[in-house]
Design a protein around this motif. Structure first.
Motif, PDB file in Angstrom:
ATOM      1  N   VAL A  57     -60.680-148.315 -26.500  1.00 45.34           N
ATOM      2  CA  VAL A  57     -59.858-148.099 -25.441  1.00 45.34           C
ATOM      3  C   VAL A  57     -60.781-148.439 -24.059  1.00 45.34           C
ATOM      4  O   VAL A  57     -60.356-149.152 -23.015  1.00 45.34           O
ATOM      5  CB  VAL A  57     -59.407-146.704 -25.385  1.00 45.34           C
ATOM      6  N   ASN A  58     -62.031-147.910 -23.961  1.00 44.69           N
ATOM      7  CA  ASN A  58     -62.763-148.204 -22.789  1.00 44.69           C
ATOM      8  C   ASN A  58     -63.216-149.639 -22.862  1.00 44.69           C
ATOM      9  O   ASN A  58     -63.191-150.126 -21.499  1.00 44.69           O
ATOM     10  CB  ASN A  58     -64.277-147.490 -23.052  1.00 44.69           C
ATOM     11  N   SER A  59     -63.219-150.389 -23.934  1.00 48.36           N
ATOM     12  CA  SER A  59     -63.410-151.774 -23.469  1.00 48.36           C
ATOM     13  C   SER A  59     -62.132-152.507 -23.023  1.00 48.36           C
ATOM     14  O   SER A  59     -62.306-153.551 -22.158  1.00 48.36           O
ATOM     15  CB  SER A  59     -63.987-152.447 -25.042  1.00 48.36           C
ATOM     16  N   VAL A  60     -61.037-151.958 -23.527  1.00 51.65           N
ATOM     17  CA  VAL A  60     -59.750-152.658 -22.745  1.00 51.65           C
ATOM     18  C   VAL A  60     -59.822-152.478 -21.433  1.00 51.65           C
ATOM     19  O   VAL A  60     -59.744-153.351 -20.560  1.00 51.65           O
ATOM     20  CB  VAL A  60     -58.496-152.161 -23.345  1.00 51.65           C
ATOM     21  N   TYR A  61     -60.222-151.200 -20.848  1.00 55.80           N
ATOM     22  CA  TYR A  61     -60.107-150.874 -19.457  1.00 55.80           C
ATOM     23  C   TYR A  61     -61.418-151.624 -18.856  1.00 55.80           C
ATOM     24  O   TYR A  61     -61.004-151.978 -17.611  1.00 55.80           O
ATOM     25  CB  TYR A  61     -60.125-149.292 -19.109  1.00 55.80           C
ATOM     26  N   PHE A  62     -62.296-151.774 -19.429  1.00 57.53           N
ATOM     27  CA  PHE A  62     -63.533-152.490 -18.852  1.00 57.53           C
ATOM     28  C   PHE A  62     -63.326-153.839 -18.510  1.00 57.53           C
ATOM     29  O   PHE A  62     -63.569-154.177 -17.330  1.00 57.53           O
ATOM     30  CB  PHE A  62     -64.722-152.265 -19.640  1.00 57.53           C
TER      31      PHE A  62
ATOM     32  N   GLN B 112     -60.836-153.908 -15.604  1.00 51.48           N
ATOM     33  CA  GLN B 112     -61.370-153.659 -14.319  1.00 51.48           C
ATOM     34  C   GLN B 112     -62.268-154.778 -13.810  1.00 51.48           C
ATOM     35  O   GLN B 112     -62.483-155.180 -12.513  1.00 51.48           O
ATOM     36  CB  GLN B 112     -62.503-152.380 -14.361  1.00 51.48           C
ATOM     37  N   ARG B 113     -62.669-155.929 -14.587  1.00 49.60           N
ATOM     38  CA  ARG B 113     -63.593-156.779 -14.361  1.00 49.60           C
ATOM     39  C   ARG B 113     -62.913-157.893 -14.331  1.00 49.60           C
ATOM     40  O   ARG B 113     -63.430-159.159 -14.086  1.00 49.60           O
ATOM     41  CB  ARG B 113     -64.829-156.985 -15.593  1.00 49.60           C
TER      42      ARG B 113
ATOM     43  N   TYR C  92     -50.853-147.769 -20.371  1.00 48.48           N
ATOM     44  CA  TYR C  92     -50.859-148.442 -18.992  1.00 48.48           C
ATOM     45  C   TYR C  92     -51.258-149.763 -18.746  1.00 48.48           C
ATOM     46  O   TYR C  92     -50.728-150.644 -17.698  1.00 48.48           O
ATOM     47  CB  TYR C  92     -52.029-147.725 -18.257  1.00 48.48           C
ATOM     48  N   VAL C  93     -51.912-150.249 -19.967  1.00 49.13           N
ATOM     49  CA  VAL C  93     -51.857-151.847 -19.926  1.00 49.13           C
ATOM     50  C   VAL C  93     -50.543-152.640 -20.231  1.00 49.13           C
ATOM     51  O   VAL C  93     -50.252-153.554 -19.574  1.00 49.13           O
ATOM     52  CB  VAL C  93     -53.003-152.165 -20.779  1.00 49.13           C
ATOM     53  N   SER C  94     -50.058-151.963 -21.600  1.00 49.97           N
ATOM     54  CA  SER C  94     -48.753-152.797 -21.844  1.00 49.97           C
ATOM     55  C   SER C  94     -47.722-152.797 -21.123  1.00 49.97           C
ATOM     56  O   SER C  94     -46.790-153.775 -21.083  1.00 49.97           O
ATOM     57  CB  SER C  94     -48.756-152.450 -23.445  1.00 49.97           C
ATOM     58  N   ASP C  95     -47.575-151.406 -20.502  1.00 46.00           N
ATOM     59  CA  ASP C  95     -46.620-151.125 -19.721  1.00 46.00           C
ATOM     60  C   ASP C  95     -47.132-151.118 -18.165  1.00 46.00           C
ATOM     61  O   ASP C  95     -47.032-150.223 -17.571  1.00 46.00           O
ATOM     62  CB  ASP C  95     -45.860-149.858 -20.076  1.00 46.00           C
ATOM     63  N   TYR C  96     -47.842-152.226 -17.789  1.00 47.81           N
ATOM     64  CA  TYR C  96     -48.312-152.270 -16.491  1.00 47.81           C
ATOM     65  C   TYR C  96     -47.207-151.814 -15.187  1.00 47.81           C
ATOM     66  O   TYR C  96     -46.247-152.328 -15.251  1.00 47.81           O
ATOM     67  CB  TYR C  96     -48.748-153.690 -16.122  1.00 47.81           C
TER      68      TYR C  96
ATOM     69  N   GLN D  28     -63.004-146.043 -13.968  1.00 44.26           N
ATOM     70  CA  GLN D  28     -64.109-145.499 -14.624  1.00 44.26           C
ATOM     71  C   GLN D  28     -65.267-146.673 -14.613  1.00 44.26           C
ATOM     72  O   GLN D  28     -66.253-146.077 -14.831  1.00 44.26           O
ATOM     73  CB  GLN D  28     -63.729-145.366 -16.122  1.00 44.26           C
ATOM     74  N   PHE D  29     -64.829-147.887 -14.576  1.00 45.54           N
ATOM     75  CA  PHE D  29     -65.939-148.896 -14.821  1.00 45.54           C
ATOM     76  C   PHE D  29     -66.521-149.651 -13.378  1.00 45.54           C
ATOM     77  O   PHE D  29     -66.991-150.370 -13.343  1.00 45.54           O
ATOM     78  CB  PHE D  29     -65.214-150.070 -15.596  1.00 45.54           C
ATOM     79  N   THR D  30     -65.996-148.793 -12.305  1.00 41.90           N
ATOM     80  CA  THR D  30     -66.232-149.495 -11.147  1.00 41.90           C
ATOM     81  C   THR D  30     -67.853-149.320 -10.913  1.00 41.90           C
ATOM     82  O   THR D  30     -68.582-150.291 -10.483  1.00 41.90           O
ATOM     83  CB  THR D  30     -65.611-148.788  -9.775  1.00 41.90           C
TER      84      THR D  30
END
Ligand code: UDP
Length: 471
Positions: free
Chosen positions: A160-165, A168-169, A197-201, A214-216
């Motif tokens: 999940v963190n990898s998806v958000y990373f 974010q990038r 939050y990703v699939s249902d942007y 989280q990744f800023t």
């Protein structure tokens, strides 16, 4: 429980003192508090810092821990998240007020340590590091401004963190345009298997922003800690280890349920809800081995009325015994004619989940797939029926079924709910049809989890490395 060595307690060699700052929710406090216990057992001083509201409302099991708990304000001292006007209001106020009040707390701890030479409680060890929840990246600025080490602790899975990373990038542009997503170290995900939050942007924009943010500044963190063990997510952990100094330090269940090496570490210590422990355990005690379905949607999710009714009738249709946690704020959604404490079911507002999962009568866990619940079930060898609702639960459910192979997912009808027939069929699959296969897999994860925390195991070594970095 605290077993600091005398050499670090006395004279020149001051102990490292970490202040541990979880996001104020049960699923975040539990793992970070448990990690603190592992640090304490290695001679580190740990202080848990939580919000004023949580500190006022939590039930603290004083008997099982000597960890010190301090509080700082998130701007909502009377009602926490529930007092905020909106998600946006909570996130923004927490950042603004929390940055200031956390700074003051650390300064106060250090001043009282300097002034209070005889005060054994704080032991004159100044705060040296901040371990902060990934949901609060501003805490790294607090740490850096005070000249302290900053370690981020992620309470969601590495996948999940990898998806958000990647989001974010700008490496995974949203809204998704393809039907699948392929990222390094992850299985091919259908778009619908990415976090909601990703699939249902566009849904829950403030929470979306929080998880992506989280990744800023993660590249500036001195250490990146994950609440999993290496064997659970090898490939993606290896990929992350190329970017940051990472440590997989889980699972974070009390030691009693894993390696047994921490004396007195038998529960999570802080409960935001009061468990009906006696009622649950005496009820379970009368049931045959493997005969009970334990069901819970965790501490936060608001289940739709429709889904609640489908689960209720699905549980009843199986004719298995069931123990169902329905939080007090959700009870109103139970069907009016549903027999909540008769027949084969027992409904409670909060359960001692670990004790329930560890009980021989429990045969299956119908779960919303919060990461803690999933990992707890894996560590206690309990197969799952996954009924995810939103956020990371969707991706966790994919892993439960296809990667860790410890359960089945209840398919959702259209975009609304898993129907009662589906709930019933999935429970039968886990309790009867695929019982042996899923049980063997769950037991094998249980063994790997224990090994990871045992002396020389992957998590044990990561925790040692982190402590060495603090020194
Ligand atoms: N939990 C509990 N009793 C309950 C339900 C949940 O003690 O009746 C605990 C559970 O053991 C877990 C945490 O609450 O540690 C829930 O975390 P999770 O990540 O599963 O879900 P969340 O509440 O964050 O959605």
């Amino acid at each position: 429980m605290e077993r600091a060595s005398s050499s670090t307690k006395s004279g020149k060699g001051k102990r490292p003192h970490v202040i541990v700052v979880p996001y104020p929710a049960q699923g975040h406090i539990n793992p970070m508090l448990q990690f603190s216990k592992r640090l304490i057992s290695r001679g580190v001083k740990a202080t848990l810092a939580t919000t004023v509201f949580v500190a006022k409302s939590m039930h603290l099991n004083q008997t099982s821990s000597t960890i010190s708990v301090e509080s700082f304000s998130d701007g909502f001292d009377q009602g926490g998240f529930g007092q905020a006007a909106s998600d946006e209001d909570y996130v923004a106020t927490f950042r603004a007020v929390g940055s200031r009040t956390l700074t003051h707390l650390i300064q106060r701890l250090n001043t009282s340590n300097d002034n209070d030479s005889d005060h054994d409680h704080n032991d004159r060890d100044p705060v040296t590091a901040v371990i902060y929840d990934g949901f609060m990246p501003w805490a790294l600025d607090v740490a850096k401004d005070l000249g302290l080490v900053g370690a981020v602790f992620f309470t969601q899975s590495c996948a999940v963190n990898s998806v958000y990373f990647h989001v974010q990038r700008g490496l995974l542009p949203l809204p998704l345009t393809e039907s699948t997503v392929l990222l390094p170290g992850l299985p091919l995900l259908r778009a619908s298997e990415t976090p909601s939050y990703v699939s249902d942007y566009g849904s829950y924009p403030a929470i979306y922003q929080m998880v992506v943010d989280q990744f800023t500044n993660v590249d500036q963190a001195d250490y990146v800690l994950f609440d999993c063990f290496y064997e659970m997510e090898k490939q993606v952990v290896d990929w992350m280890a190329q970017r940051w100094r990472v440590g997989t330090i889980g699972p974070t269940l009390p030691s009693k349920y894993l390696d047994g090496r921490l004396e007195d570490d038998t529960d999570y210590v802080i409960n935001l809800f009061e468990p009906s422990s006696d009622e649950c355990m005496s009820w379970l005690g009368t049931k045959p081995e493997g005969s009970v379905v334990y069901a819970s949607f965790g501490s936060m999710v608001k289940v739709s009325q429709e889904q609640m009714e489908e689960v209720a009738w699905g549980l009843e249709k199986t004719n298995f015994y069931f123990l169902w946690v329905v939080r007090a704020d959700e009870e109103v959604k139970l069907p009016a004619n549903f027999n909540r404490a008769g027949g084969k079911g027992l409904v409670v507002n909060w359960a001692p989940q670990l004790e329930v999962l560890a009980h021989p009568a429990t045969g299956c866990f119908l779960t919303h797939c919060g990461l803690n619940s999933v990992v707890e079930a894996m560590c206690l060898g309990v197969p799952m029926v996954a009924v995810p609702q939103w956020t990371d639960q969707i991706t966790n459910a994919k892993y439960v079924e296809d990667v860790w192979r410890v359960g089945v997912r209840a398919a959702v009808d259209g975009k609304t709910a898993a129907r009662r027939e589906t709930v019933e069929m999935c429970i039968r699959e886990v309790m009867e049809v695929r019982r042996d296969e899923l049980k063997v897999n769950a037991e094998s994860w249980k063994g790997l989890a224990r090994q990871a925390l045992d002396e020389g195991g992957s998590s044990d070594l990561c925790i040692n490395d982190f402590v060495a970095a603090l020194l």
